[in-house]
Design a protein around this motif. Structure first.
Motif, mmCIF file in Angstrom:
data_model
loop_
_atom_site.group_PDB
_atom_site.id
_atom_site.type_symbol
_atom_site.label_atom_id
_atom_site.label_comp_id
_atom_site.label_asym_id
_atom_site.label_seq_id
_atom_site.Cartn_x
_atom_site.Cartn_y
_atom_site.Cartn_z
ATOM 1 N N SER A 255 0.869 -1.183 0.000
ATOM 2 C CA SER A 255 0.000 0.000 0.000
ATOM 3 C C SER A 255 0.906 1.233 0.000
ATOM 4 O O SER A 255 2.130 1.111 0.104
ATOM 5 N N GLU A 256 0.304 2.394 -0.064
ATOM 6 C CA GLU A 256 1.086 3.616 0.118
ATOM 7 C C GLU A 256 1.647 3.644 1.534
ATOM 8 O O GLU A 256 1.150 2.960 2.433
ATOM 9 N N TRP B 100 2.173 -2.182 -6.204
ATOM 10 C CA TRP B 100 1.630 -1.344 -5.127
ATOM 11 C C TRP B 100 0.346 -0.679 -5.618
ATOM 12 O O TRP B 100 0.175 -0.442 -6.815
ATOM 13 N N TYR C 173 8.463 6.971 -1.516
ATOM 14 C CA TYR C 173 7.128 6.492 -1.881
ATOM 15 C C TYR C 173 7.128 4.965 -1.954
ATOM 16 O O TYR C 173 8.188 4.338 -2.091
ATOM 17 N N ALA C 174 5.937 4.371 -1.868
ATOM 18 C CA ALA C 174 5.814 2.917 -1.947
ATOM 19 C C ALA C 174 6.450 2.378 -3.230
ATOM 20 O O ALA C 174 7.052 1.295 -3.230
ATOM 21 N N PRO D 28 -2.867 2.325 -4.449
ATOM 22 C CA PRO D 28 -3.183 3.433 -3.538
ATOM 23 C C PRO D 28 -4.261 3.102 -2.502
ATOM 24 O O PRO D 28 -4.304 3.694 -1.438
#
Length: 456
Positions: free
Chosen positions: A389-390, A416, A403-404, A418
């Motif tokens: 996930s984020e 990944w 960021y992821a 959001p």
């Protein structure tokens, strides 16, 4: 500690700002049990708030300045913002105001044997195990746990004995506000480095925690960082671990294939005490369980009571918690959020011989993700399939530009998404009979697990 340890003496009416918090409720239970008149406020309805009300404690919805009227001690959670109307009124009232962790410290001071469980990993599981063993031994402990223990229907209880069990969290040196009679040190690993900055500082805090302990330190003798924290400590120390250099150690560890069941012999200085059954996975939990056994034996339990109590323990909430088995697919949720925790959790999952292990991870805080990016990639790669996930920023802003996607790019085949809905749709589309799906993280990734179960 700079708070008067006798501040509770003579108080009659204690008011809790944010009484529905999972960390506040056990403290309210204890003080209500001791005969204090309690009131509380909260902004959001919750299951915990219903439990508070069931004790007959008046709860005001919404946080307003008039809520504090009549209180001679006011408690608030760390999550209450400085501009909160009720907190501003409390601080201006002239009545003593304490934060939740300070109140926990004050409560530990009232018990003859406050057993405080510390360490970077495993605190909730070990505190829960120890509570379960002491309950089985009819030693009636008071307990404050960081997760839900099914046998007590929550994360705390008020007992009638002089024994208390609680977690001792090192985050922002919270555990230095406690009064431990017995301290358990499970391990020391690099975490909360946004606060500690260096490993030396972290070890120094654990050293101070040891200095606060009045009676006994139960320490992991296999952990080199724990050994550093103990240098210069002139207290009684009992060591535990997986090697025979310790006072208490495990031998003949057998992990039963396809089951969450481990058996091992508990040894004490070369002598066999007996064989134990453990129903939570992984060698790390063998280590955790030994510390709980040692603490229980020192609190007055017999080995037979320890054996039976440990066998009753099937895990704490969000600690390799079995949520469902649907269409031959097993769904488990775990709180692991540091790479070392993820490693032992996924190693334990792989050892169970499921067809595949599908890991769904929610990274927690930008600083930790940035600091341990390669470490996270390495340990998550233990799983057969990884979905992210984020990042959950929590108390931080993304000044780290992380960021992821940065983590996903370092893991073969990793995707990944959001939202949890998108994660659930994808995982359900690829899941097969015989798979284990495990959600990992200390934020709200358990919601993804629930969505996966509903869609299956």
């Amino acid at each position: 500690m700079n708070i008067d340890s006798h501040i509770l003496n003579g108080k009659k009416h204690i008011h809790f700002i944010g009484i529905g918090g999972s960390g506040m409720f056990p403290l309210a239970q204890i003080l209500h049990h001791e005969g204090y008149y309690l009131t509380g406020s909260d902004n959001n309805p919750s299951d915990t708030l219903e439990l508070v009300k069931s004790l007959g404690i008046p709860v005001m919805m919404g946080q307003k300045k008039e809520n504090i009227e009549g209180a001679d001690l006011i408690v608030h959670t760390a999550a209450i913002m400085a501009d909160n109307e009720e907190l501003i009124a409390a601080k201006a009232s002239g009545v003593p105001v304490v934060e939740r962790s300070e109140l926990l410290g004050l409560i530990t001071h009232r018990y003859q044997n406050a057993i405080c469980v510390s360490g970077t990993h495993g605190k909730t599981t070990t505190t829960s195990m120890l509570t379960q063993i002491l309950l089985h031994a009819n030693l009636d402990p008071t307990a404050v746990i960081g997760g839900k223990l099914p046998s007590i229907g929550g994360n705390g209880r008020a007992g009638k004995s002089q024994t208390m069990v609680c977690e001792a969290c090192e985050f922002v040196d919270t555990f230095l506000k406690l009064y431990p009679d017995t301290a358990i040190i499970l391990n020391i690993d690099e975490d909360h480095m946004d606060y500690f900055k260096t490993m030396d500082n972290l070890i120094a805090s654990f050293h101070k925690f040891c200095e606060l302990t009045t009676n006994l330190i139960i320490a992991n003798g296999d952990d080199p960082e724990v050994a550093k924290a103990l240098i210069g400590i002139d207290k009684k120390v009992i060591t535990f671990g997986l090697t025979d250099k310790n006072d208490y150690y495990a031998q003949n560890i057998v992990m039963h294939e396809g089951k969450i069941h481990t058996t091992f012999d508990l040894m004490h200085k070369g002598e066999l005490l007996g064989n134990l059954d453990l129903y939570v996975p992984g060698k790390h939990n063998v280590t955790n369980s030994i510390s709980a056994c040692v603490a229980a034996l020192n609190a007055g339990a017999t080995f037979e009571q320890v054996k039976a109590g440990l066998a009753e323990f099937k895990g704490a909430g969000r600690r390799f918690e079995l949520l469902a088995v649907k269409n031959g697919i097993t769904i488990v949720d775990d709180y692991a959020h540091h790479p070392a925790e993820i490693k032992v959790t996924l190693d334990a999952a792989k050892a169970m011989n499921f067809k595949r292990v599908i890991a769904v991870h929610q990274p927690f805080t930008y600083s930790r993700t940035k600091l341990h990016l390669d470490y996270f990639a390495d340990v998550l790669s233990i799983a057969d399939i990884v979905v992210l996930s984020e990042i959950m920023g929590s108390r931080e802003k993304n000044t780290y530009n992380i960021y992821a996607k940065d983590l996903a790019d370092k893991i073969d085949g990793c995707l990944w998404f959001p939202t949890f809905d998108e994660i659930a749709d994808y995982v359900v589309s690829i899941a097969q009979e015989g798979d284990l799906i495990i959600t990992l993280g200390c934020g709200d990734v358990y919601k993804a697990a629930k969505k996966i179960i509903n869609k299956l």
